[in-house]
Design a protein around this motif. Structure first.
Motif, PDB file in Angstrom:
ATOM      1  N   PHE A  26       0.838  -1.206   0.000  1.00  0.00           N
ATOM      2  CA  PHE A  26       0.000   0.000   0.000  1.00  0.00           C
ATOM      3  C   PHE A  26       0.869   1.251   0.000  1.00  0.00           C
ATOM      4  CE2 PHE A  26      -2.183   3.374   2.347  1.00  0.00           C
ATOM      5  CZ  PHE A  26      -3.281   3.550   1.514  1.00  0.00           C
ATOM      6  N   ALA A  28       3.920   1.490  -0.928  1.00  0.00           N
ATOM      7  CA  ALA A  28       4.711   1.586  -2.152  1.00  0.00           C
ATOM      8  C   ALA A  28       3.878   2.059  -3.341  1.00  0.00           C
ATOM      9  CB  ALA A  28       5.343   0.225  -2.457  1.00  0.00           C
ATOM     10  N   THR A  29       2.582   1.716  -3.351  1.00  0.00           N
ATOM     11  CA  THR A  29       1.793   2.009  -4.551  1.00  0.00           C
ATOM     12  C   THR A  29       0.849   3.193  -4.394  1.00  0.00           C
ATOM     13  OG1 THR A  29       0.114   0.444  -3.841  1.00  0.00           O
ATOM     14  CG2 THR A  29       1.800  -0.383  -5.350  1.00  0.00           C
ATOM     15  N   ALA A  32       1.467   6.379  -6.613  1.00  0.00           N
ATOM     16  CA  ALA A  32       1.196   6.160  -8.036  1.00  0.00           C
ATOM     17  C   ALA A  32      -0.307   6.050  -8.277  1.00  0.00           C
ATOM     18  CB  ALA A  32       1.898   4.894  -8.504  1.00  0.00           C
ATOM     19  N   LYS A  33      -1.017   5.420  -7.335  1.00  0.00           N
ATOM     20  CA  LYS A  33      -2.458   5.253  -7.491  1.00  0.00           C
ATOM     21  C   LYS A  33      -3.158   6.605  -7.458  1.00  0.00           C
ATOM     22  CE  LYS A  33      -6.311   2.712  -5.574  1.00  0.00           C
ATOM     23  NZ  LYS A  33      -6.755   1.765  -4.556  1.00  0.00           N
ATOM     24  N   ASN A  36      -2.632   8.392 -10.619  1.00  0.00           N
ATOM     25  CA  ASN A  36      -3.509   7.883 -11.683  1.00  0.00           C
ATOM     26  C   ASN A  36      -4.909   8.458 -11.562  1.00  0.00           C
ATOM     27  OD1 ASN A  36      -1.588   6.317 -12.838  1.00  0.00           O
ATOM     28  ND2 ASN A  36      -2.123   4.486 -11.696  1.00  0.00           N
TER      29      ASN A  36
ATOM     30  N   MET B  88      -3.856  -3.591  -5.747  1.00  0.00           N
ATOM     31  CA  MET B  88      -3.174  -2.306  -5.531  1.00  0.00           C
ATOM     32  C   MET B  88      -2.117  -2.060  -6.590  1.00  0.00           C
ATOM     33  SD  MET B  88      -2.900  -1.703  -1.437  1.00  0.00           S
ATOM     34  CE  MET B  88      -2.154  -3.202  -0.891  1.00  0.00           C
ATOM     35  N   VAL B  89      -1.373  -3.111  -6.952  1.00  0.00           N
ATOM     36  CA  VAL B  89      -0.306  -2.936  -7.946  1.00  0.00           C
ATOM     37  C   VAL B  89      -0.901  -2.564  -9.302  1.00  0.00           C
ATOM     38  CG1 VAL B  89       1.470  -4.153  -9.251  1.00  0.00           C
ATOM     39  CG2 VAL B  89       1.334  -4.442  -6.781  1.00  0.00           C
ATOM     40  N   ALA B  91      -3.772  -1.110  -9.856  1.00  0.00           N
ATOM     41  CA  ALA B  91      -4.333   0.237  -9.786  1.00  0.00           C
ATOM     42  C   ALA B  91      -3.240   1.287  -9.913  1.00  0.00           C
ATOM     43  CB  ALA B  91      -5.090   0.425  -8.481  1.00  0.00           C
ATOM     44  N   ALA B  92      -2.056   0.962  -9.396  1.00  0.00           N
ATOM     45  CA  ALA B  92      -0.986   1.956  -9.400  1.00  0.00           C
ATOM     46  C   ALA B  92      -0.239   1.997 -10.728  1.00  0.00           C
ATOM     47  CB  ALA B  92      -0.010   1.649  -8.262  1.00  0.00           C
ATOM     48  N   TYR B  93       0.047   0.827 -11.307  1.00  0.00           N
ATOM     49  CA  TYR B  93       0.948   0.829 -12.457  1.00  0.00           C
ATOM     50  C   TYR B  93       0.283   0.524 -13.786  1.00  0.00           C
ATOM     51  CZ  TYR B  93       4.229   1.035  -8.658  1.00  0.00           C
ATOM     52  OH  TYR B  93       4.873   1.432  -7.533  1.00  0.00           O
ATOM     53  N   PRO B  95      -3.208   1.424 -14.894  1.00  0.00           N
ATOM     54  CA  PRO B  95      -4.569   1.928 -14.687  1.00  0.00           C
ATOM     55  C   PRO B  95      -5.551   1.520 -15.778  1.00  0.00           C
ATOM     56  CG  PRO B  95      -3.041   3.711 -15.199  1.00  0.00           C
ATOM     57  CD  PRO B  95      -2.219   2.496 -14.974  1.00  0.00           C
TER      58      PRO B  95
END
Lengths: 298, 204
Positions: A26, A28-29, A32-33, A36, B88-89, B91-93, B95
């Motif tokens: 969580f 780490a991301t 970036a989330k 986005n 989560m991954v 959603a982050a990288y 999309p």
């Protein structure tokens, strides 16, 4: 007894491990989330204004973000607006509930930090003096083209059937609706989730303020020709035809989704409240800005 | 009880002999509910493949320290962790992919096929074997979902992967959840029939 203790111990360790893994990912991301989500929001806002990758917004178009706060002024409550000024700095204008001007405080805030909730709130608290209660309310984006206002974008949340529905509403300077986009919702798939379909959200398009003020939901079936106009991309109807049909239905109420009257009504009431409140508040804010000669870029 | 199958056999086993949908008849909820189009089947298949492989490897790695009495909660915890991490991954990288697959990934936690595979296979076998078994099961599930999606999309909406192939809608009935059961049943019979014919031909 020993067995129970081992079970408790191992289950705890397993849970802690799982929590640790999820927490690390969580952290780490998350950035970036959020990025986005922000990029997506920008894209949606531009598309609501009628711009896209093929038809990019010209350089003369600018977006100015206005943040509204609730401020405790002694016993009473007041509205505070964080406004960008023409020279690139920020000013926090406080207006009491009757619409009278209370104070104007300059806020030291870097322009790129204004989008970050924590930094922004902290900067305002410093400018106001630390002991005044301050709470973030909402955000409005004023869109200008060559210094003239062309639209307002209102991101907002209102209660839906299950949880909150997040939406962005675009309205023009006369408070007619330009477009509605549903950003997040948890309505039932196949029923309430249809609120993000073109044939529902496009019904709001073009409705003037007077119609929106008394907008209701009707349970009559959606007329065939109106459906075609609402789903213009799918039905391949020409722009001129769509415009004439839209015009014909402009003053009509919203046609409810089949099996999702509550969701339809929630969105309708949410939009109604957003537009009504915004029109009221903007009139007060504009009057104060003119009286105090505050130089905003819009 | 180590398996004596090669890696390839493990993968093929998941797709044919022990196909999750047509042979093990597990995870019927998604099979019936979501397999309305080929694309949906593919998306859910990919998501299951990831979660199955990751969870199988994790359980195979920690099989000796999992207390036998709490193995089911531990499996659920493992699956939930992986589902959350992948969610989560993505959603982050990724999309764009997340916008399409997000809802499918969140569905996975309660899938019978994954828990069952952890219980039957990964908790007894080596990490390597569990990895290939996970791939086989994931691909088998994807194949089953896509086969169902193919039939239902073609017969229900007259399209394939969103493209209009037939030009008309033969039977809207096939898109409804109820028809999912009919499809699973009919296709199961079809695959059994093929197997019988194949075996007869082999014997003769």
């Amino acid at each position: 007894m020993k067995d129970i203790l081992t079970i408790i111990f191992r289950l705890t360790v397993a849970c802690l491990l799982a929590g640790l893994v999820m927490g690390t990912v969580f952290i780490a991301t998350d950035k970036a989330k959020k990025h986005n989500v922000h990029v997506n929001e920008q894209k949606v806002m531009l598309s609501l204004l009628g711009y896209s990758a093929k038809n990019p917004a010209p350089a003369s178009v600018a977006m100015h973000e206005v943040y509204r706060y609730l401020v405790g002024e002694g016993e009473a409550l007041a509205m505070g607006y964080l406004l960008p000024l023409r020279d690139g700095s920020f000013s926090f204008v406080t207006i009491d509930l009757a619409g009278g001007f209370v104070a104007q405080n300059p806020v030291t805030l870097a322009a790129e930090k204004a989008g970050e909730a924590e930094a922004r709130t902290a900067a305002i608290a410093v400018a106001l003096g630390a002991d005044k209660p301050l709470r973030y309310a909402d955000q409005t984006i004023v869109v200008t083209d060559g210094g003239k206002r062309t639209a307002y974008l209102l991101p907002g949340k209102f209660p839906g059937f299950k949880t909150f529905i997040g939406a962005i509403l675009a309205i023009d300077p006369d408070f007619s609706i330009l477009g509605l986009e549903i950003m997040e919702h948890e309505e039932d798939p196949g029923l309430g989730a249809e609120i993000d379909q073109e044939y529902f959200k496009n019904q709001f398009k073009g409705k003037p303020l007077e119609t929106v003020k008394k907008l209701e939901v009707v349970k009559t079936p959606l007329p065939e020709e109106y459906l075609k106009a609402l789903e213009a991309e799918k039905s391949g109807l020409g722009a001129a035809e769509v415009a004439s049909i839209q015009k014909q239905y402009q003053d009509k109420d919203i046609y409810a989704l089949t099996g999702a009257t509550i969701s339809s009504r929630s969105v309708t009431n949410g939009v109604k409240a957003m537009v009504k409140k915004f029109a009221y508040r903007l009139a007060i804010l504009d009057r104060v800005l003119a009286e105090q000669h505050i130089a905003t870029p819009f | 009880m180590a398996t004596d199958k090669t890696n390839l056999q493990l993968v093929v086993n998941g797709i044919l002999n022990e196909n999750p949908i047509f042979r093990l008849v597990l995870s019927m909820c998604p099979a019936v509910g979501i397999s309305t189009t080929v694309m949906n089947g593919f998306m859910l298949g990919i998501a299951v493949l990831f979660v199955q492989v990751c969870s199988s490897c994790t359980i195979a790695l920690f099989k000796n320290v999992i207390h036998p009495r709490i193995r089911i909660p531990t499996y659920t915890l493992t699956i939930a962790t992986w589902v959350t991490v992948i969610d989560m991954v993505l959603a982050a990288y990724l999309p764009e992919a997340y916008a399409k697959m997000g809802i499918f990934i969140k569905l996975i936690v309660a899938f019978a096929i994954i828990t069952m595979r952890l219980e039957m296979f990964a908790s007894k076998e080596s990490v390597n074997a569990s990895f290939w078994d996970g791939i086989g099961m994931g691909l088998g599930f994807m194949f089953g979902m896509m086969a169902l999606g193919f039939v239902r999309e073609l017969l229900g909406m007259g399209t394939l992967l969103g493209y209009d192939v037939l030009g008309f809608k033969p039977l809207l009935f096939f898109v409804l959840p109820l028809a999912g059961f009919f499809c699973v049943g009919l296709m199961m019979a079809f695959f059994n029939y093929i197997e019988i014919v194949y075996k007869r031909a082999k014997r003769a």
